[in-house]
Design an enzyme around this catalytic site. Structure first.
Site: not given
Ligand SMILES: [Zn+2]
Length: 470
Positions: A284, A296, A330-331, A358, A428
Site C-alpha cells: 500500500h 509500512d 490501507e491504513e 505489508d 505507525h
Molecule cells: Zn501497512
C-alpha cells in the site's frame, strides 16, 4: 507381467528425470532473480525517493498524490505492457498542530507526556481537555467498572503487547482492540476522552498512531482519542498507583474532511499463454504521517514494483498476466483494496494468485498463505528451491489486508513474512523512517516474492489446473 514392471519402472525413471530437470531449471531462474536483485536492485533507490523526497503519505494528502505520480512515472519507465491509475475516493483526516499533553500531580507540578492523536479521532476542545483517569486493561473491564466510575474521566487503556509471543503480529492482534474500539466503548459509559498505550513492544518515547472507529456513535458523543508512548504509559501507570486522583491534560487539533479523489497505481506484464488470468503483487502506497512510511508500507510498494522489474531485467516472460498494484488507503479505510476487487469482479477478471508485502522490509523468512490443502501441498513441494536463500517459513494464515477483498473460492492469497521482531518499534510511529531500512534485507524480500510469483506462474495453482481440465 515383466513388461508391466518394465513400463512402470520406465515411467517412474522418466518422471524422476523430469522432476530433476525442472528443479534445475527453477533453481537457475531463481538464482538469476536473486543475483539481479542483490547486484542490480532498484527497490532501495525507489524507497529512498518515496521516503526522503516525498515522506509520510496519509490518504488524501499532498504527499499521497505525489507518491501516486512518482510511482506511476517509475512504472512507465519499466517498459511494462500497461500502466494506469485507478480512481478511488478516500477519507481525508489531518493531524493539525502537534499534540500536547501533561500529567499533573499537584498545583504547578506537571510532566510532559508523549502523545499523538489516533487516526480518525475528533479534536479536543480548543483549550484542551483535563480530567482524572481510570486505568483499565481491557474493553470488558469497562463494563465491570460501570458508568459510576467512568463518567467524566479519561479512560487509560494500558494492556501491553504480549512479549512472549514470537510472532509479534499476534501480540499486536491481541491488543489493538483498545486502539480501534476504545473510544467508542468508553463513550458509552460517559468517558470524556481515551488515552491508549502505544502498540509497541519496546519501551521508548514514541507514540504510535493507527486507525480507530466511532462505529455508529452520534457525532456529538464522540470523544477524542490519543496514543501515549510505552515509556509514557509506564510512567502514568506508576504515578496513578501513588496518586489515583492525578490529572491528565491533552490537546489535539485533528480534523476530518469530505472524501477526496485518489488512485491505486497499477502496472501489468500481459501473459503469453493466459493473458486473461491474473497474478497480483502489491503493497500500500499510503502511510501514516508521523514517520515517512518506509517499513509500512514503502517497503512493500518498492518490493512489488521490483518483482515486475526483475522479470523484465532477466527476460522472463510470464504465462499469466502479472500485475503490480500499489493500493491507496490501507491504513484508514482500505478503499483501494476494496475498489480494486470490485472492479476486477465487474470486469470479470479472473485472479488466481495474489501476494502482498505489508509486514516491513526486514529479512524475509517466508510466506503465509490463505489457500486450500492441494495448493498448500504444491507450495510445500517448492521448499527445497528456497532453502539456499534461508526462506523456510511456509504456513497457513493471513495474507494481506489489501488483497483480502479479492478472496473467493480457488484464489491463492499470500503474504511475505519478514522477521517481525523489530517491526512494531517502527509501525505507525515517527521511527518508521528510511534509516531503519537495510538495503540487503529489502532486496532479499523482493527476490523472494519474485521467486514465488515465478513458481506460481510456471506451475499454476491447483485450482486453475482443475478448472482447465474440466
Ligand atoms: Zn501497512
Amino acid at each position: 507381467m515383466k513388461r508391466t514392471i518394465i513400463t512402470i519402472t520406465l515411467v517412474f525413471v522418466a518422471s524422476l528425470l523430469q522432476a530433476q530437470t525442472s528443479f534445475k531449471k527453477d533453481s537457475t531462474l531463481i538464482k538469476s532473480i536473486y543475483n539481479t536483485a542483490l547486484l542490480n536492485g532498484k527497490s532501495y533507490d525507489w524507497l529512498d525517493h518515496l521516503s526522503n523526497e516525498i515522506g509520510g503519505r496519509l490518504s488524501g494528502s499532498f504527499n499521497a498524490n505525489k507518491a501516486v505520480k512518482y510511482t506511476k512515472a517509475e512504472l512507465d519507465e519499466l517498459g511494462l505492457d500497461k500502466v494506469w491509475l485507478q480512481p478511488v475516493m478516500v477519507p481525508k483526516w489531518t493531524r493539525g498542530q502537534k499534540e500536547y499533553a501533561y500529567i499533573e500531580t499537584g498545583p504547578g507540578q506537571t510532566s510532559i507526556a508523549d502523545i499523538c492523536a489516533l487516526g480518525g479521532s475528533v479534536p479536543t476542545p480548543k483549550l484542551g481537555i483535563k480530567a482524572q483517569l481510570i486505568e483499565v486493561t481491557s474493553l470488558d473491564e469497562l463494563a465491570t467498572l460501570g458508568r459510576e466510575k467512568i463518567e467524566g474521566k479519561i479512560v487509560f487503556y494500558n494492556r501491553p503487547m504480549q512479549a512472549d509471543l514470537i510472532n509479534t503480529f499476534e501480540a499486536y492482534g491481541g491488543c489493538v482492540d483498545q486502539r480501534y474500539s476504545g473510544a467508542m466503548e468508553a463513550a458509552k459509559y460517559g468517558a470524556v476522552a481515551v488515552v491508549v498505550r502505544s502498540m509497541n513492544l519496546r519501551a521508548d518515547d514514541f507514540p504510535h498512531t493507527g486507525s480507530m472507529t466511532y462505529g455508529d456513535t452520534p457525532v456529538d458523543q464522540r470523544i477524542p482519542a490519543c496514543a501515549i508512548s510505552t515509556n509514557g504509559a509506564n510512567y502514568l501507570s506508576s504515578a496513578l498507583k501513588i496518586l489515583p486522583s492525578l490529572y491528565f491534560y491533552f490537546k489535539q487539533n485533528c480534523k476530518t474532511y469530505d472524501d477526496v479523489l485518489s488512485h491505486n497505481v497499477i502496472g501489468e506484464i500481459t501473459g503469453t499463454e493466459f493473458p486473461d488470468k491474473y497474478m497480483l503483487v502489491g503493497g500500500h502506497l499510503d502511510s501514516w504521517d508521523l514517520g515517512d512510511g518506509s517499513h509500512d508500507d514503502g517497503a512493500g510498494v518498492v518490493q512489488s514494483m521490483e518483482v515486475l522489474r526483475l522479470f523484465k531485467e532477466i527476460g522472463y516472460k510470464p504465462k499469466h498476466s502479472i500485475r503490480v498494484v500499489l493500493f491507496m488507503n490501507e491504513e484508514n479505510g482500505l478503499r483501494g483494496g476494496k475498489k480494486y476487487a470490485e472492479e476486477a469482479k465487474l470486469k470479470n477478471e479472473k485472479h488466481i494468485f495474489a501476494l502482498e508485502s505489508d509486514a516491513g522490509g526486514f529479512t524475509p523468512r517466508g510466506f503465509s498463505f490463505d489457500l486450500d490443502e492441494a495448493n498448500f501441498k504444491q507450495v510445500e513441494s517448492w521448499k527445497p528451491l528456497f532453502e539456499p536463500y534461508l526462506i523456510h517459513y511456509f504456513a497457513k494464515g493471513g495474507s494481506g489486508a489489501d488483497i483480502g477483498p479479492l478472496k473467493e473460492e480457488g484464489i491463492v492469497l499470500a503474504g511475505l513474512r519478514p522477521d517481525s521482531q523489530r517491526y512494531f518499534d517502527h509501525h505507525h510511529a515517527a521511527t518508521d523512517t528510511f534509516d531503519a531500512i537495510n538495503k540487503r534485507e529489502l532486496e532479499l524480500g523482493g527476490a523472494a516474492m519474485a521467486s514465488l510469483v515465478y513458481l506460481f506462474d510456471t506451475y499454476g495453482t491447483k485450482t486453475e489446473l482443475t478448472s482447465i481440465k474440466n
